[in-house]
Design an enzyme around this catalytic site. Structure first.
Site: not given
Ligand code: PMP
Length: 324
Positions: A44, A272
């Site tokens: 991010k 994630s």
């Molecule tokens: N993994 C984590 C730990 C995140 O904080 C985010 C953002 N919400 C994502 C994956 C997914 O990224 P995006 O918002 O670009 O889909």
């Protein structure tokens, strides 16, 4: 070659390492972009820098103004890093359930953190952020869930870095979707380079992105943090037509994999990333078995952040003791 000294941490956002996932089949390597190498330690930071720089250029906000964002955490840290260096005040509205480490880091970077009740979800946080912005002079809500600059940040930075590292030989892109900015930026770039590139979205079991592809999915709670949605109509950046398939990964598989990645491959990554890894390895195996027709024998994925951010939730404890 070592880069020359940077003027500020903002100049160190992006250009993260791309590393082989060793568990992949030899014939179809999987490469993961390690986003914890960013100064705020997540993917991010890219949108924090990109959105604020573009919004300053466009005059949406001026130096001395305020940025207000509803966020589960990593986006707040990414925006706070950029805001601090660009002379912008930052206020974040965070539902209570999200990790305390993230909220402490936002505050350490000089931002104000306001909690909303967990029961009101992200919807409650979004509403509160807009109310706050109304009350302030020269305040802007970037709204990562609907701001095209989010996708553009990845189209302009993450994707070209991947293609340069692999000389354009990318068979499939596989990434978790929270806002979906990461995957959409990669997918748009990939499809321009080769319309046959296989694109795969990743979400936890219980999330509803799959319904946008006509797949029935039963809504349920999940522990995997940062990806998934309970209402795809709020994920305005997600373009189903750019996605071949939505893969749902159980919390248990994501958790087993994040532990395996640490033990066997030295990656300190969070849930994630575990989910993305399981999905990407599965796609690689299907390319090897000729079940997926990809233009190159390679798969790219993204590991969005680090496990250190979730130690208070017992991320390395047993599956049952890991808290959501
Ligand atoms: N993994 C984590 C730990 C995140 O904080 C985010 C953002 N919400 C994502 C994956 C997914 O990224 P995006 O918002 O670009 O889909």
């Amino acid at each position: 070659m070592i880069d020359p000294p940077a003027g500020s941490v903002l100049d160190t956002v992006g250009r993260t390492p791309l590393v082989s996932v060793q568990a992949a089949p030899d014939a179809v390597p999987v490469y993961a972009k390690l986003e914890s190498f960013n100064p705020g330690a997540s993917v991010k930071d890219r949108i924090g820098r990109y959105m604020l720089e573009r919004m300053l250029e466009r005059g949406d906000v001026s130096p001395g103004g305020t940025v207000v964002e509803p966020t589960a955490g990593n986006t707040g840290i990414g925006i706070a890093v950029a805001a601090g260096q660009l002379d912008i005040e930052a206020v974040f509205v965070v539902p209570e359930r999200f990790s305390v480490e993230k909220q402490q880091l936002m505050a350490a970077l000089g931002a104000e953190v306001i909690n909303t009740p967990t029961s009101e979800g992200m919807g409650g946080a979004i509403e509160r952020a807009h109310e706050l912005a109304e009350e302030l002079d020269d305040a802007v809500v970037p709204q990562q869930f609907s701001n095209p600059l989010n996708t553009e940040a990845h189209y302009e930075t993450t994707a070209p870095e991947v293609y340069e590292a692999l000389d354009g030989e990318v068979g499939a892109v596989v990434a978790g979707c929270g806002t979906a900015g990461t995957l959409m930026g990669l997918a748009r770039y990939a499809r321009e380079r080769d319309p046959d590139t296989y694109v795969c979205a990743v979400e936890p079991e219980g999330s509803l992105y799959a319904t946008t592809k006509g797949v029935e999915s039963e809504e349920a709670e999940y522990k995997t943090e940062g990806i998934g949605t309970h209402d795809p109509t709020t994920n305005e950046l997600f373009e189903p037509e750019l996605v071949d398939e939505v893969l749902q990964i159980s919390d248990r598989d994501a958790h087993d994999e994040l532990k395996r990645l640490a033990r066997e491959e030295g990656h300190l990554v969070a849930s994630s990333s575990g989910a993305a890894s399981v999905a990407a390895l599965g796609v690689a195996e299907r390319i090897e078995a000729d079940e997926i027709d990809a233009p190159h024998d390679s798969v790219v994925t993204v590991f969005p952040d680090s496990s250190e951010r979730y130690l208070s939730k017992g991320i390395y404890r047993s599956f049952e003791a890991w808290e959501d």
